[in-house]
Structure formats: C-alpha cells, structure tokens
Design a protein around this motif. Sequence first.
Motif, PDB file in Angstrom:
ATOM      1  N   ARG A  16       0.497  -0.928  -0.212  1.00 47.05           N
ATOM      2  CA  ARG A  16      -0.007   0.062   0.046  1.00 47.05           C
ATOM      3  C   ARG A  16       0.367   1.588  -0.280  1.00 47.05           C
ATOM      4  NH1 ARG A  16      -4.925  -1.942   3.611  1.00 47.05           N
ATOM      5  NH2 ARG A  16      -6.379  -3.137   2.538  1.00 47.05           N
ATOM      6  N   GLU A  17       2.256   1.210   0.631  1.00 41.17           N
ATOM      7  CA  GLU A  17       2.794   2.485   1.160  1.00 41.17           C
ATOM      8  C   GLU A  17       2.945   4.147   1.303  1.00 41.17           C
ATOM      9  OE1 GLU A  17       5.070   3.108  -3.178  1.00 41.17           O
ATOM     10  OE2 GLU A  17       3.972   1.308  -4.322  1.00 41.17           O
ATOM     11  N   SER A  18       2.019   3.392   2.311  1.00 39.84           N
ATOM     12  CA  SER A  18       0.650   3.926   3.191  1.00 39.84           C
ATOM     13  C   SER A  18       1.518   5.030   3.792  1.00 39.84           C
ATOM     14  CB  SER A  18       0.282   3.441   4.201  1.00 39.84           C
ATOM     15  OG  SER A  18       1.047   2.523   5.299  1.00 39.84           O
ATOM     16  N   TRP A  19       3.209   5.382   3.843  1.00 41.47           N
ATOM     17  CA  TRP A  19       4.408   6.292   4.273  1.00 41.47           C
ATOM     18  C   TRP A  19       3.647   7.710   3.592  1.00 41.47           C
ATOM     19  CZ3 TRP A  19       7.051   1.141   2.804  1.00 41.47           C
ATOM     20  CH2 TRP A  19       6.985   1.273   2.261  1.00 41.47           C
ATOM     21  N   ARG A  20       4.469   8.347   4.146  1.00 41.89           N
ATOM     22  CA  ARG A  20       4.447  10.019   3.942  1.00 41.89           C
ATOM     23  C   ARG A  20       5.415  10.494   4.896  1.00 41.89           C
ATOM     24  NH1 ARG A  20       1.896   7.574   0.603  1.00 41.89           N
ATOM     25  NH2 ARG A  20       0.295   8.130  -0.053  1.00 41.89           N
ATOM     26  N   PHE A  21       6.348  11.688   4.228  1.00 37.56           N
ATOM     27  CA  PHE A  21       7.120  12.161   4.889  1.00 37.56           C
ATOM     28  C   PHE A  21       7.223  13.842   5.066  1.00 37.56           C
ATOM     29  CE2 PHE A  21       8.891   7.909   2.997  1.00 37.56           C
ATOM     30  CZ  PHE A  21       9.409   7.662   4.297  1.00 37.56           C
ATOM     31  N   LEU A  22       6.980  13.983   5.828  1.00 38.20           N
ATOM     32  CA  LEU A  22       7.102  15.015   6.386  1.00 38.20           C
ATOM     33  C   LEU A  22       7.729  16.169   6.706  1.00 38.20           C
ATOM     34  CD1 LEU A  22       5.332  17.922   6.345  1.00 38.20           C
ATOM     35  CD2 LEU A  22       4.198  17.241   7.757  1.00 38.20           C
ATOM     36  N   ILE A  23       9.042  16.719   5.568  1.00 34.22           N
ATOM     37  CA  ILE A  23      10.221  17.113   6.089  1.00 34.22           C
ATOM     38  C   ILE A  23      10.460  18.892   6.345  1.00 34.22           C
ATOM     39  CG2 ILE A  23      13.013  17.418   4.765  1.00 34.22           C
ATOM     40  CD1 ILE A  23      10.933  15.530   2.707  1.00 34.22           C
TER      41      ILE A  23
ATOM     42  N   VAL B  16       1.042  -5.192  14.373  1.00 31.73           N
ATOM     43  CA  VAL B  16       1.530  -4.926  13.611  1.00 31.73           C
ATOM     44  C   VAL B  16       1.780  -4.544  12.103  1.00 31.73           C
ATOM     45  CG1 VAL B  16       3.407  -6.724  12.725  1.00 31.73           C
ATOM     46  CG2 VAL B  16       2.374  -6.703  15.516  1.00 31.73           C
ATOM     47  N   GLY B  17       0.612  -5.109  11.429  1.00 36.10           N
ATOM     48  CA  GLY B  17       1.178  -4.704  10.579  1.00 36.10           C
ATOM     49  C   GLY B  17       0.984  -3.613   9.865  1.00 36.10           C
ATOM     50  N   PHE B  18       0.118  -2.200  10.965  1.00 32.69           N
ATOM     51  CA  PHE B  18       0.259  -0.911  10.418  1.00 32.69           C
ATOM     52  C   PHE B  18       0.713  -0.052  10.252  1.00 32.69           C
ATOM     53  CE2 PHE B  18      -0.549   3.682  11.471  1.00 32.69           C
ATOM     54  CZ  PHE B  18      -1.472   3.743  10.824  1.00 32.69           C
ATOM     55  N   TYR B  19       1.907  -0.447  11.945  1.00 34.09           N
ATOM     56  CA  TYR B  19       3.400   0.204  12.210  1.00 34.09           C
ATOM     57  C   TYR B  19       4.298  -0.364  11.337  1.00 34.09           C
ATOM     58  CZ  TYR B  19       1.407   3.291  15.941  1.00 34.09           C
ATOM     59  OH  TYR B  19       0.423   4.015  16.319  1.00 34.09           O
ATOM     60  N   GLY B  20       4.012  -2.117  11.219  1.00 32.54           N
ATOM     61  CA  GLY B  20       5.242  -2.605  10.579  1.00 32.54           C
ATOM     62  C   GLY B  20       5.170  -2.548   9.059  1.00 32.54           C
ATOM     63  N   SER B  21       4.118  -1.502   8.375  1.00 30.50           N
ATOM     64  CA  SER B  21       4.028  -0.624   7.073  1.00 30.50           C
ATOM     65  C   SER B  21       5.208   0.586   6.748  1.00 30.50           C
ATOM     66  CB  SER B  21       2.857  -0.625   6.419  1.00 30.50           C
ATOM     67  OG  SER B  21       2.267  -2.118   6.188  1.00 30.50           O
ATOM     68  N   VAL B  22       5.071   0.631   8.085  1.00 33.42           N
ATOM     69  CA  VAL B  22       5.909   2.045   7.881  1.00 33.42           C
ATOM     70  C   VAL B  22       7.450   2.418   8.296  1.00 33.42           C
ATOM     71  CG1 VAL B  22       3.975   3.122  10.107  1.00 33.42           C
ATOM     72  CG2 VAL B  22       5.238   5.011   8.468  1.00 33.42           C
ATOM     73  N   LEU B  23       7.412   1.730   9.630  1.00 31.47           N
ATOM     74  CA  LEU B  23       9.209   2.058  10.789  1.00 31.47           C
ATOM     75  C   LEU B  23       9.329   1.301   9.692  1.00 31.47           C
ATOM     76  CD1 LEU B  23       7.112   1.180  13.706  1.00 31.47           C
ATOM     77  CD2 LEU B  23       7.958   3.635  12.640  1.00 31.47           C
ATOM     78  N   PRO B  24       9.893   0.315   9.131  1.00 33.37           N
ATOM     79  CA  PRO B  24      10.962  -0.490   8.358  1.00 33.37           C
ATOM     80  C   PRO B  24      11.647   0.761   7.297  1.00 33.37           C
ATOM     81  CG  PRO B  24       8.880  -1.686   8.481  1.00 33.37           C
ATOM     82  CD  PRO B  24       8.780  -0.798   8.962  1.00 33.37           C
TER      83      PRO B  24
END
Length: 205
Positions: free
Chosen positions: A47-54, A118-126
């Motif tokens: 899903r690529e649910s990550w977002r990066f706010l710089i 685990v699925g939720f956080y495991g999709s962004v923290l790595p």
Amino acid sequence: MDTESIDEVLRTTRSVRRRLDFEREVPPEVIEECIEIATQAPTGLNRESWRFLIITDPKKKAAIARLYRAAFEAFANPREGAGSSAQRALVERLHEMPALILVCSLGNPPGSSNAMNVGFYGSVLPAAWSLMLALRARGIGATWTTVLLVHERESAELLGIPEGVTQTVLLPIGYTRDAVLRPANRRGADEVSYWNQWGRRRDEN
Ligand SMILES: Cc1cc2nc3c(=O)[nH]c(=O)nc-3n(C[C@H](O)[C@H](O)[C@H](O)COP(=O)(O)O)c2cc1C
C-alpha cells in the motif's frame, strides 16, 4: 555487494544528537534520494502508506521544538534514564537542526488486534529505519524520536496533517561533525535467540 561497508552502516547507525553541523544545510535532493531508498522497505498489501513530512522552515522547527520540549518534560523520568544529557541536548537544539523528518502513515492504528497493529506500524517503521541508514551512509546523523507524539494533535494542527493520518517517528537530521560512531554494546545473538522452543539455546538442541 560490499558486505563490509553495508555491515558498517548497520552496526554504527547510532543516535546523533550533538556532534552535528548545525549550520550546514542537508540538500533537499539528498533527503529525497534517501527517501527513494527508504521506500524500498516492505509495505503491507503493497500500500505504500508512508508519508514523509520534511520540516525546514525555521518558524515551524521552533514550534515543533517547543512541543517536543513540553512533551519531553512531561514524559522524561530521570530515574529511568529517560532524561539523559544527550536527550536533553537534543531538546535544547531541536530548533537548530537543519531538518526534521516526520514519518507518517495514512490511516489510524487499528488498536485491538496484534496482527493489525503489527501490520500498521510494520508498514511504515522499516522505511523510517532504512531512511536513517541511507542518511548515515551519506554522513548524515539522525535520532529516532517518538516523544513528540505526546502532542501529536498539536503538531498535526501546526503542520496541517489531516485526520486519518498517524504520526510515527520524528528524525532530526544534520551532517555529523567529529562524531565517532561505533557499534553499541548489545547482548549477543546467543543471548537473545532461541532455537525450536522458547528459552532453548542453540547448543541445547
Ligand atoms: C521507540 C523509540 C523511541 C525513542 N524516542 C526517543 C526520543 O523521543 N528522544 C530521544 O532523544 N531518543 C529517543 N530514542 C532513541 C534511544 O534513546 C536510542 O536509540 C537508545 O538510547 C540507543 O542509542 P543508539 O540509538 O545510539 O544506539 C528512541 C528510540 C526508540 C527505539
């Protein structure tokens, strides 16, 4: 593959809070390059649910630093070592960091089931950790911080983060200066690994 250099990065990516060049900008292209690498991390259901706010705007950095300080002071328990001098140093200089990267995830943590959490956080923290490694490989130090989440609502307001987006780690970053980064003193693999049954060491098999 140059295993030696890769292992060196994996072994020596430490929190860097003080030995940083606070004056030197981290070029936006370098940050983006590191994000490109970070987003090769695994992602649940692709899903690529990550977002990066710089955050580089001095006013916003100062406002985040104020929230961070308030959270740290409410949270830090010196008896448990939460208020180490290095951690305090970061509180003092957060606003001076060349950039702050707030790693977010689309969605909210499901809350009830372990598998879903685990699925939720495991999709962004790595991806966040890969980002720290990619930065380190370029001489840029960072610290994995979460204390700002105490004031997640206020930081969302400040940064225009909508409902339905979850903040995770905040990485304050800057080029390292005079930092000698060494492997940490961690328990050995034999102490933290079990084979075939919980509590059974490899040589007990
Ligand atoms: C879940 C988590 C939350 C953390 N939160 C903070 C934080 O809010 N502020 C901070 O200065 N360091 C924070 N740290 C960094 C730890 O203090 C640090 O990783 C630890 O002391 C080990 O040092 P090292 O990163 O140099 O190996 C956090 C680390 C983790 C894994």
